[in-house]
Enzyme design. Structure first.
Site, PDB file in Angstrom:
ATOM      1  CB  SER A  72     -10.101  65.077  73.491  1.00  0.00           C
ATOM      2  OG  SER A  72      -9.149  65.142  72.462  1.00  0.00           O
ATOM      3  CG  ASP A 119      -5.882  58.336  73.137  1.00  0.00           C
ATOM      4  OD1 ASP A 119      -5.829  58.708  71.951  1.00  0.00           O
ATOM      5  OD2 ASP A 119      -6.482  58.965  74.020  1.00  0.00           O
ATOM      6  CG  HIS A 160      -8.980  60.142  71.683  1.00  0.00           C
ATOM      7  ND1 HIS A 160      -8.143  60.715  72.620  1.00  0.00           N
ATOM      8  CD2 HIS A 160      -9.734  61.165  71.186  1.00  0.00           C
ATOM      9  CE1 HIS A 160      -8.378  62.022  72.690  1.00  0.00           C
ATOM     10  NE2 HIS A 160      -9.326  62.318  71.825  1.00  0.00           N
TER      11      HIS A 160
END
Length: 274
Positions: free
Chosen positions: A95, A225, A254
């Site tokens: 991320s 995601d 995610h």
């Protein structure tokens, strides 16, 4: 606890376990090095040296009032790799951590880097602009900041209980321990760091950073995601990094390094060994 002090006096906490080729893990917003537990244990048991730090303002690192931008994130990572004299390192970022890895390599070079992995990562650019029509509206991130500033404890429960791990999908079996661990990590950090960090991960354009990466790179992204939408991230990053390999995971959320750790770890190991 192991900490280093960087140029502006900020203390960066880190874990450094084992011997062998180093794998350096950069965590996502608003978490900490603890988010990599599954990966660190796995690779430690496979003979690697595993390192993870708490980004400034996160976890056990200093809760500074400023410096919460990608330049500082990259420089802090560079300070850590220099302090530990890491060589031939594999850098893995999830991320926001994927943006940190890309910016670190572009800003500090590849002399210490062997390979890079971007997992569910924010590059090339999250926010919608005229040149990035597939991005998310700025209002989405404005709301993130408003929640952090006024309602952080509840927000940090709602995110993992819902979209982060895909627990809001029909038939999903939510893990209360995983949700509580996300909340714990988030609440350890500073609200100011997290507030500013929203701008860092959403408005930083990593396009030129990605073009500068020449080491072997793996881009891993789930097509379900809900935090960093697939179409405007993984495939675009893989095109910008010369020779990068894109691995798409059908239905993965995610937070797939946690929810699907067995698959992610196996694919990471295969890439690292290749």
């Amino acid at each position: 606890m192991s900490k280093i002090k960087v140029n502006d006096g900020t203390e960066i906490y880190y874990k450094d376990w084992g011997r062998g080729q180093p794998i350096v893990f950069s965590h996502g917003w608003p978490l900490s090095a603890d988010d990599w537990d599954s990966q660190m244990m796995f690779f430690l048991n496979h003979g690697y040296r595993v390192i993870a730090h708490d980004r400034r303002g996160h976890g056990r690192s200093s809760q500074t009032s400023d410096g919460h931008d990608m330049d500082h994130y990259a420089d802090d990572l560079a300070a850590l790799t220099t302090h530990l004299d890491l060589k031939d390192a594999i850098h893995v970022g999830h991320s926001t951590g994927g943006g940190e890895v890309a910016h670190y390599i572009a800003r500090h070079g590849e002399s210490r880097v062997a390979k890079a992995v971007l997992i569910s990562a924010v590059p090339p650019l999250m926010v919608k602009t005229p040149d990035n029509p597939g991005g998310l509206p700025k209002e989405v991130f404005d709301d993130f900041q408003a929640q952090v500033a006024t309602n952080r404890a509840q927000f940090y429960w709602d995110v993992p209980a819902g979209p982060f791990y895909g627990y809001n999908r029909p038939g999903a079996k939510a893990s209360q321990g995983v949700i509580q661990n996300w909340w714990r990590q988030g609440m350890m950090g500073g609200a100011k760091a997290h507030y500013d960090g929203v701008v860092a991960f959403s408005q930083t354009d990593f396009t030129e950073d990605l073009k500068k990466i020449s080491v072997p790179t793996l881009v891993m992204h789930g097509d379900d995601d809900q935090i960093v939408p697939y179409a405007n991230s993984g495939p675009l990053s893989a095109k910008l990094v010369k020779g990068a390999v894109l691995k798409t995971y059908e239905g993965f959320p995610h937070g797939m390094p946690t929810t699907n750790a067995d698959q992610i770890n196996a694919d990471l190991l295969e890439f690292i060994k290749s």
